[in-house]
Design a protein around this motif. Structure first.
Motif, PDB file in Angstrom:
ATOM      1  N   ALA A 107       0.829  -1.213   0.000  1.00 20.90           N
ATOM      2  CA  ALA A 107       0.000   0.000   0.000  1.00 20.90           C
ATOM      3  C   ALA A 107       0.863   1.262   0.000  1.00 20.90           C
ATOM      4  O   ALA A 107       0.581   2.212  -0.743  1.00 20.90           O
ATOM      5  N   ALA A 108       1.904   1.282   0.827  1.00 25.12           N
ATOM      6  CA  ALA A 108       2.769   2.466   0.880  1.00 25.12           C
ATOM      7  C   ALA A 108       3.474   2.690  -0.451  1.00 25.12           C
ATOM      8  O   ALA A 108       3.549   3.819  -0.941  1.00 25.12           O
ATOM      9  N   THR A 109       3.962   1.619  -1.055  1.00 23.29           N
ATOM     10  CA  THR A 109       4.648   1.748  -2.337  1.00 23.29           C
ATOM     11  C   THR A 109       3.683   2.200  -3.427  1.00 23.29           C
ATOM     12  O   THR A 109       4.039   3.028  -4.276  1.00 23.29           O
ATOM     13  N   ALA A 110       2.467   1.672  -3.401  1.00 22.54           N
ATOM     14  CA  ALA A 110       1.476   2.091  -4.400  1.00 22.54           C
ATOM     15  C   ALA A 110       1.131   3.572  -4.230  1.00 22.54           C
ATOM     16  O   ALA A 110       1.018   4.299  -5.230  1.00 22.54           O
ATOM     17  N   MET A 111       0.968   4.032  -2.985  1.00 22.49           N
ATOM     18  CA  MET A 111       0.660   5.445  -2.760  1.00 22.49           C
ATOM     19  C   MET A 111       1.812   6.340  -3.229  1.00 22.49           C
ATOM     20  O   MET A 111       1.583   7.390  -3.829  1.00 22.49           O
ATOM     21  N   ILE A 112       3.038   5.915  -2.965  1.00 24.00           N
ATOM     22  CA  ILE A 112       4.198   6.697  -3.403  1.00 24.00           C
ATOM     23  C   ILE A 112       4.260   6.736  -4.929  1.00 24.00           C
ATOM     24  O   ILE A 112       4.515   7.789  -5.526  1.00 24.00           O
ATOM     25  N   ALA A 113       4.012   5.601  -5.567  1.00 25.08           N
ATOM     26  CA  ALA A 113       4.059   5.550  -7.036  1.00 25.08           C
ATOM     27  C   ALA A 113       2.958   6.420  -7.647  1.00 25.08           C
ATOM     28  O   ALA A 113       3.198   7.139  -8.629  1.00 25.08           O
ATOM     29  N   ILE A 114       1.756   6.384  -7.076  1.00 24.65           N
ATOM     30  CA  ILE A 114       0.656   7.212  -7.585  1.00 24.65           C
ATOM     31  C   ILE A 114       0.974   8.690  -7.404  1.00 24.65           C
ATOM     32  O   ILE A 114       0.748   9.503  -8.305  1.00 24.65           O
ATOM     33  N   HIS A 115       1.532   9.037  -6.253  1.00 22.62           N
ATOM     34  CA  HIS A 115       1.917  10.431  -6.019  1.00 22.62           C
ATOM     35  C   HIS A 115       2.951  10.879  -7.044  1.00 22.62           C
ATOM     36  O   HIS A 115       2.862  11.982  -7.597  1.00 22.62           O
ATOM     37  N   ASP A 116       3.934  10.030  -7.303  1.00 23.44           N
ATOM     38  CA  ASP A 116       4.961  10.381  -8.281  1.00 23.44           C
ATOM     39  C   ASP A 116       4.380  10.499  -9.688  1.00 23.44           C
ATOM     40  O   ASP A 116       4.795  11.359 -10.464  1.00 23.44           O
ATOM     41  N   LEU A 117       3.422   9.631 -10.030  1.00 17.28           N
ATOM     42  CA  LEU A 117       2.768   9.742 -11.339  1.00 17.28           C
ATOM     43  C   LEU A 117       2.012  11.056 -11.470  1.00 17.28           C
ATOM     44  O   LEU A 117       2.057  11.716 -12.516  1.00 17.28           O
ATOM     45  N   LEU A 118       1.306  11.451 -10.404  1.00 14.54           N
ATOM     46  CA  LEU A 118       0.571  12.715 -10.429  1.00 14.54           C
ATOM     47  C   LEU A 118       1.517  13.913 -10.432  1.00 14.54           C
ATOM     48  O   LEU A 118       1.128  15.001 -10.843  1.00 14.54           O
ATOM     49  N   ASP A 119       2.736  13.696  -9.962  1.00 16.10           N
ATOM     50  CA  ASP A 119       3.743  14.749  -9.937  1.00 16.10           C
ATOM     51  C   ASP A 119       4.527  14.819 -11.247  1.00 16.10           C
ATOM     52  O   ASP A 119       5.524  15.525 -11.329  1.00 16.10           O
ATOM     53  N   HIS A 120       4.088  14.048 -12.242  1.00 13.90           N
ATOM     54  CA  HIS A 120       4.668  14.023 -13.591  1.00 13.90           C
ATOM     55  C   HIS A 120       6.126  13.564 -13.621  1.00 13.90           C
ATOM     56  O   HIS A 120       6.923  14.062 -14.404  1.00 13.90           O
ATOM     57  N   ILE A 121       6.448  12.614 -12.762  1.00 13.91           N
ATOM     58  CA  ILE A 121       7.772  11.996 -12.798  1.00 13.91           C
ATOM     59  C   ILE A 121       7.725  10.896 -13.850  1.00 13.91           C
ATOM     60  O   ILE A 121       6.731  10.177 -13.938  1.00 13.91           O
ATOM     61  N   PRO A 122       8.759  10.732 -14.654  1.00 18.36           N
ATOM     62  CA  PRO A 122       8.733   9.703 -15.706  1.00 18.36           C
ATOM     63  C   PRO A 122       8.515   8.301 -15.131  1.00 18.36           C
ATOM     64  O   PRO A 122       9.030   7.955 -14.070  1.00 18.36           O
ATOM     65  N   PHE A 123       7.758   7.503 -15.888  1.00 21.33           N
ATOM     66  CA  PHE A 123       7.385   6.165 -15.425  1.00 21.33           C
ATOM     67  C   PHE A 123       8.611   5.291 -15.188  1.00 21.33           C
ATOM     68  O   PHE A 123       8.627   4.487 -14.251  1.00 21.33           O
ATOM     69  N   GLU A 124       9.649   5.429 -16.010  1.00 23.82           N
ATOM     70  CA  GLU A 124      10.845   4.605 -15.855  1.00 23.82           C
ATOM     71  C   GLU A 124      11.513   4.851 -14.508  1.00 23.82           C
ATOM     72  O   GLU A 124      11.972   3.921 -13.845  1.00 23.82           O
ATOM     73  N   LYS A 125      11.545   6.102 -14.083  1.00 23.24           N
ATOM     74  CA  LYS A 125      12.158   6.437 -12.801  1.00 23.24           C
ATOM     75  C   LYS A 125      11.316   5.879 -11.648  1.00 23.24           C
ATOM     76  O   LYS A 125      11.858   5.364 -10.675  1.00 23.24           O
ATOM     77  N   ILE A 126       9.996   5.980 -11.769  1.00 17.32           N
ATOM     78  CA  ILE A 126       9.112   5.424 -10.739  1.00 17.32           C
ATOM     79  C   ILE A 126       9.271   3.913 -10.676  1.00 17.32           C
ATOM     80  O   ILE A 126       9.373   3.326  -9.592  1.00 17.32           O
TER      81      ILE A 126
END
Length: 161
Positions: A107-126
């Motif tokens: 759950a924590a990793t999914a929330m961090i990944a979703i936050h990073d996606l919404l923050d427009h961080i490239p998918f490869e880096k996430i």
């Protein structure tokens, strides 16, 4: 057998701690620059409470939830290791501990990944930063199910004459 399991568990804890430390040290320059930029923009901004306040509050709350889940998962994993050291390997107490570890990190990793996606961080880096946590959490969930099946089989065998 117990020595190998202890070695692997300590290795996992050391690697996760190293991942956190190295990840924070590597991004320290970026974080310091972003903090300085935010500090200067905050001094120039108007003081009305708007979307930026509520968005920032949501991000802080999300971070606190992630921190709670990660700490709770770490505590559950350490308790699992302590149970194994006390020769309590196949007991029902270990199943929820492994589940807490797996679901909390997932759950924590999914929330961090979703936050990073919404923050427009490239998918490869996430992907590169979160795939290890996803794999470890799924592994813990698989181990919890294996322990549960093993305990059920052990109980059925104990009931057989």
């Amino acid at each position: 057998m117990k020595k190998k399991l202890n070695l692997f568990c300590v290795l996992i804890l050391v690697l996760k701690a190293a991942q956190i430390v190295v990840g924070n040290v590597m991004s320290f320059g970026e974080n310091a620059q972003a903090f300085h930029q935010g500090w200067e923009e905050g001094g120039k901004a108007d003081t009305s409470i708007g979307f930026e306040f509520w968005g920032g509050l949501f991000i802080v709350m999300l971070g606190l939830v992630c921190l709670f889940l990660i700490i709770r998962s770490l505590i559950a994993f350490v308790r699992f290791i302590l149970n194994v050291n006390r020769n309590k390997v196949f007991v029902w107490e270990n199943v929820p501990l492994l589940r807490w570890t797996g679901w909390g990190l997932l759950a924590a990793t999914a929330m961090i990944a979703i936050h990073d996606l919404l923050d427009h961080i490239p998918f490869e880096k996430i992907y590169n930063s979160t795939i290890d946590d996803f794999i470890f959490s799924v592994f813990c969930l698989i181990m919890a199910e294996v322990f549960m099946i093993g305990l059920k089989l052990k109980e059925e065998q104990d009931l057989t004459i």
